[in-house]
Design a protein around this motif. Structure first.
Motif, short mmCIF file in Angstrom:
data_model
loop_
_atom_site.label_atom_id
_atom_site.label_comp_id
_atom_site.label_asym_id
_atom_site.label_seq_id
_atom_site.Cartn_x
_atom_site.Cartn_y
_atom_site.Cartn_z
N GLY A 42 0.82 -1.21 0.00
CA GLY A 42 0.00 0.00 0.00
C GLY A 42 0.85 1.25 0.00
N THR A 43 0.25 2.35 0.48
CA THR A 43 0.95 3.63 0.52
C THR A 43 0.96 4.18 1.94
OG1 THR A 43 -1.06 4.83 -0.05
CG2 THR A 43 0.39 4.22 -1.87
N ALA A 44 1.98 4.99 2.21
CA ALA A 44 2.14 5.55 3.56
C ALA A 44 2.90 6.86 3.47
CB ALA A 44 2.91 4.57 4.44
N GLU A 45 2.87 7.62 4.57
CA GLU A 45 3.71 8.80 4.72
C GLU A 45 4.89 8.37 5.59
OE1 GLU A 45 2.06 12.83 5.61
OE2 GLU A 45 3.20 12.55 7.46
N ILE A 46 6.10 8.70 5.15
CA ILE A 46 7.31 8.30 5.87
C ILE A 46 8.13 9.54 6.19
CG2 ILE A 46 9.46 6.97 5.75
CD1 ILE A 46 7.98 5.10 3.76
N SER A 47 8.54 9.66 7.44
CA SER A 47 9.44 10.76 7.82
C SER A 47 10.69 10.15 8.44
CB SER A 47 8.76 11.74 8.78
OG SER A 47 8.34 11.08 9.94
N TYR A 48 11.85 10.78 8.17
CA TYR A 48 13.11 10.25 8.66
C TYR A 48 14.12 11.37 8.84
CZ TYR A 48 14.42 10.57 3.74
OH TYR A 48 14.66 11.03 2.46
N LEU A 49 15.11 11.12 9.68
CA LEU A 49 16.19 12.06 9.92
C LEU A 49 17.37 11.69 9.05
CD1 LEU A 49 17.40 14.39 11.62
CD2 LEU A 49 18.18 12.66 13.22
N ALA A 50 17.91 12.69 8.36
CA ALA A 50 19.12 12.50 7.55
C ALA A 50 20.17 13.47 8.06
CB ALA A 50 18.81 12.72 6.07
N ARG A 51 21.21 13.70 7.28
CA ARG A 51 22.30 14.59 7.68
C ARG A 51 21.79 16.03 7.66
NH1 ARG A 51 28.40 14.19 5.50
NH2 ARG A 51 29.31 15.53 7.06
N SER A 52 21.38 16.50 8.82
CA SER A 52 20.82 17.84 8.95
C SER A 52 21.30 18.44 10.24
CB SER A 52 19.29 17.74 8.94
OG SER A 52 18.71 18.97 9.28
N ALA A 53 21.94 19.60 10.15
CA ALA A 53 22.47 20.24 11.35
C ALA A 53 21.38 20.67 12.30
CB ALA A 53 23.32 21.45 10.95
N ASP A 54 20.22 21.06 11.75
CA ASP A 54 19.15 21.53 12.63
C ASP A 54 18.23 20.42 13.11
OD1 ASP A 54 17.79 20.99 10.31
OD2 ASP A 54 17.01 23.01 10.03
N GLY A 55 18.46 19.19 12.63
CA GLY A 55 17.70 18.06 13.13
C GLY A 55 16.29 17.93 12.57
N THR A 56 15.96 18.65 11.48
CA THR A 56 14.62 18.54 10.91
C THR A 56 14.49 17.24 10.13
OG1 THR A 56 15.29 19.77 8.95
CG2 THR A 56 14.30 21.04 10.74
N ALA A 57 13.27 16.74 10.09
CA ALA A 57 13.00 15.48 9.40
C ALA A 57 12.65 15.73 7.95
CB ALA A 57 11.85 14.76 10.10
N THR A 58 12.92 14.73 7.12
CA THR A 58 12.49 14.72 5.73
C THR A 58 11.21 13.92 5.69
OG1 THR A 58 14.77 14.80 4.96
CG2 THR A 58 13.13 13.98 3.40
N VAL A 59 10.20 14.44 4.98
CA VAL A 59 8.91 13.76 4.89
C VAL A 59 8.63 13.41 3.44
CG1 VAL A 59 6.43 13.94 5.31
CG2 VAL A 59 8.04 15.03 6.89
N GLU A 60 8.30 12.15 3.20
CA GLU A 60 7.90 11.68 1.88
C GLU A 60 6.46 11.21 1.99
OE1 GLU A 60 10.59 9.01 -0.09
OE2 GLU A 60 12.36 10.11 0.61
N LYS A 61 5.59 11.77 1.13
CA LYS A 61 4.16 11.44 1.18
C LYS A 61 3.80 10.48 0.05
CE LYS A 61 3.03 15.81 3.29
NZ LYS A 61 1.89 16.18 4.05
N ASP A 62 2.73 9.73 0.26
CA ASP A 62 2.22 8.79 -0.74
C ASP A 62 3.28 7.86 -1.27
OD1 ASP A 62 -0.41 9.85 -0.55
OD2 ASP A 62 0.18 11.50 -1.88
#
Length: 128
Positions: A42-62
């Protein structure tokens, strides 16, 4: 006397300009390889932490499952992957590996089911 002082000042300025090129460049923050994986259908929304100095997450939808991503995460940060199923529900499992070592697994089930996997990136892998 004034000429000697002027030459001394010019010499110091010239030395400072030459010396500026010899300074070491700032080093990037040390990192470690982190692999996030979400299995299921199926489909989902996925968020994860990558190399980011400020600690914000990357979000991928659908995102169509299964999904996998390897990134460099900064030492001292807690890499996290979160999965949110869509309104059709289903089942999905997230897994987290740091430097190739499995750290955590969690399962999401049902409509808008959620699961989160996290770990800790410690120094000591010789990576950077």
């Amino acid at each position: 006397m004034a000429g000697v002082a002027l030459l001394a000042c010019l010499g110091l300025v010239g030395y400072g300009m030459l010396d500026a090129g010899e300074r070491p460049k700032p080093r990037a923050a040390p990192t470690a390889e982190v692999t996030y994986e979400v299995t299921g259908t199926g489909t989902a929304e996925i968020s994860y932490l990558a190399r980011s100095a400020d600690g914000t997450a990357t979000v991928e939808k659908d995102v169509t499952l299964p999904w996998r991503k390897s990134v460099r995460a900064p030492l001292g940060k807690a890499p996290t992957v979160a999965v949110l199923l869509d309104g059709k529900g289903g089942q999905a499992a997230c897994t987290l590996a740091i430097r190739g070592r499995h750290v955590q697994r969690a399962t999401a089930m049902g409509e808008f089911g959620r699961a989160t996997c996290s770990g800790e990136v410690l120094s000591g892998g010789g990576e950077g």
